[in-house]
Design an enzyme around this catalytic site. Structure first.
Site, PDB file in Angstrom:
ATOM      1  N   LYS A  94      33.408 -27.964   8.368  1.00  0.00           N
ATOM      2  CA  LYS A  94      31.952 -28.013   8.098  1.00  0.00           C
ATOM      3  C   LYS A  94      31.339 -26.623   8.075  1.00  0.00           C
ATOM      4  O   LYS A  94      30.386 -26.364   7.360  1.00  0.00           O
ATOM      5  CB  LYS A  94      31.258 -28.907   9.133  1.00  0.00           C
ATOM      6  CG  LYS A  94      31.144 -28.317  10.526  1.00  0.00           C
ATOM      7  CD  LYS A  94      31.281 -29.360  11.610  1.00  0.00           C
ATOM      8  CE  LYS A  94      32.734 -29.552  11.932  1.00  0.00           C
ATOM      9  NZ  LYS A  94      33.056 -30.100  13.227  1.00  0.00           N
ATOM     10  N   GLY A 132      39.849 -34.881  26.489  1.00  0.00           N
ATOM     11  CA  GLY A 132      40.144 -34.301  25.173  1.00  0.00           C
ATOM     12  C   GLY A 132      39.033 -34.525  24.155  1.00  0.00           C
ATOM     13  O   GLY A 132      39.226 -34.319  22.960  1.00  0.00           O
ATOM     14  N   LYS A 180      26.225 -30.205  10.251  1.00  0.00           N
ATOM     15  CA  LYS A 180      26.442 -31.455   9.502  1.00  0.00           C
ATOM     16  C   LYS A 180      25.126 -31.905   8.860  1.00  0.00           C
ATOM     17  O   LYS A 180      25.121 -32.389   7.724  1.00  0.00           O
ATOM     18  CB  LYS A 180      26.994 -32.532  10.436  1.00  0.00           C
ATOM     19  CG  LYS A 180      28.403 -32.212  10.939  1.00  0.00           C
ATOM     20  CD  LYS A 180      28.792 -33.112  12.087  1.00  0.00           C
ATOM     21  CE  LYS A 180      30.185 -32.798  12.603  1.00  0.00           C
ATOM     22  NZ  LYS A 180      30.471 -33.475  13.877  1.00  0.00           N
ATOM     23  N   GLY A 201      38.441 -36.883  15.734  1.00  0.00           N
ATOM     24  CA  GLY A 201      39.747 -37.405  16.152  1.00  0.00           C
ATOM     25  C   GLY A 201      40.766 -37.257  15.040  1.00  0.00           C
ATOM     26  O   GLY A 201      40.425 -37.230  13.855  1.00  0.00           O
TER      27      GLY A 201
END
Ligand SMILES: NC(=O)c1ccc[n+]([C@@H]2O[C@H](COP(=O)([O-])OP(=O)(O)OC[C@H]3O[C@@H](n4cnc5c(N)ncnc54)[C@H](OP(=O)(O)O)[C@@H]3O)[C@@H](O)[C@H]2O)c1
Length: 350
Positions: A101, A183, A201, A300
């Protein structure tokens, strides 16, 4: 089969190899090209024992000079050398699909021009909303829509932290530590919790819906570091949830555009109210279609890689043509104006 290359064998790049392997059975019919095959993976590390070790290369020129490579996935992140590698690939007529991005925000319109000049494509579905097929839907299914607002929970780390604080009464520091242990947050979480990730974004989304270039630096940006458990309790007492939102509102009459990233109060009848944990949600309002709600995993390994591979298939299907990605010309800029008539969807600033 069509040869592709991956730049950066990390979380997303590694996921791309897995998604392609899993998709082999179902790809040919949809792509019409026999499906992609990973020929090279560029990285700076060695990966001994990896089933992909024989594809690892260190020199970008190996990829650039191989005419069989039709599509390059840029999953390295950062501005350099991602920009130079992307530009060089496009100049050789190789389409580039990215999850980066930062690069799309900084140089997306320029790279799109390079792609157009060389009959290839620059696509970036994975850069906003991870696995959610959001950008493709906006530019294809909503091409004719007068979109007046986009409101998004665009950062899963912040949403996870706020959900923990809300449900378990955990303070910000403890919720952040837990996100890091699981994580969901980087060791340096500033880009997430201070808002820039959401703002980047949002700038991409604002550019797509307005057709005018909006940069990340133009988005007033506040993160969630100051949100307290007391704030969340007070919000709940008023039937509201606190979410970090990226908000873009467009006046269809004047074309004025307002943008911001800030923690906001979301009323219970707004679909974003129920978006919790690491999930992302994006509420789009179109003149004809009315409200559209997108929900899914915004980050993810596999969800993000799935979006990259969707772009790869679109490039292969349109080989020899440039797929319109919806970004404006580099000089077609706009200066956003402050929000004057309240926020959409009953949302209030915290
Ligand atoms: N992770 C997500 O869920 C997610 C979701 C949406 C978008 N994204 C975006 O996707 C991009 C990649 O993210 P990621 O999480 O996959 O990052 P990552 O795990 O750090 O992977 C990046 C890989 O690129 C390699 N690399 C860095 N510089 C390189 C160079 N000059 N030449 C060759 N290889 C190089 C890195 O090697 P080293 O490790 O040795 O530096 C690493 O293996 C970023 O722009 C990120 O914002 C990520």
């Amino acid at each position: 089969m069509a040869d592709i290359a991956i730049l950066g064998f990390g979380t997303v790049g590694g996921g791309v190899t897995e998604v392609i392997e899993r998709a082999q059975g179902c790809v040919p019919g949809s792509s019409g090209c026999g499906g992609p095959r990973v020929k090279y993976i560029l990285d700076i590390r060695d990966f001994p024992g990896s089933p992909w070790a024989d594809r690892i290369v260190r020199d970008i020129n190996v990829i650039l000079e191989d005419p069989d490579v039709k599509v390059v996935c840029e999953t390295m992140g950062g501005k350099e050398p991602a920009f130079s590698f992307t530009k060089a690939a496009l100049e050789r007529g190789k389409s580039v699909c990215t999850s980066n991005k930062e690069l799309v925000d900084a140089f997306g319109p320029e790279l799109t021009q390079v792609a157009k000049a060389h009959g290839c494509s620059y696509l970036f579905e994975a850069s906003v909303g991870g696995g959610i097929p959001l950008l493709r839907t906006l530019r294809d299914s909503c091409r004719h829509e007068d979109i007046t607002s986009v409101v998004g929970i665009l950062n899963g780390t912040c949403n996870y932290i706020l959900t923990k604080m809300d449900r378990e009464g955990m303070d910000f520091a403890d919720a952040l530590r837990q996100a890091q242990e699981n994580g969901f947050a980087e060791r340096n979480p500033d880009a997430d919790v201070k808002g820039p990730d959401t703002a980047r974004k949002l700038a991409i989304l604002a550019s797509l819906i307005s057709g005018r270039r909006v940069r990340y630096e133009q988005v007033p940006c506040q993160g969630i570091t100051e949100v307290s458990v007391a704030d969340l309790k007070a919000a709940k007492a008023r039937g509201r949830a606190i979410k970090l939102l990226g908000i873009c509102q467009r006046d269809p009459r004047t074309g004025d555009l307002s943008v911001m990233t800030a923690p906001c109060l979301v009323p219970a009848d707004n679909p974003l109210y129920g978006v919790n944990d690491v999930f992302n949600g994006v509420l789009v309002h179109g003149g004809c279609v009315d409200d559209l709600m997108f929900y899914g995993r915004g980050a993810g390994r596999m969800p993000t890689a799935s979006a990259v591979v969707a772009d790869v298939l679109e490039c292969l299907k349109n080989a020899g043509h440039t797929v319109e990605n919806g970004l404006p010309e580099p000089d077609n800029t706009i200066t956003p104006v402050p929000f004057t008539s309240g926020l959409p969807g009953g949302i209030e600033l915290l």
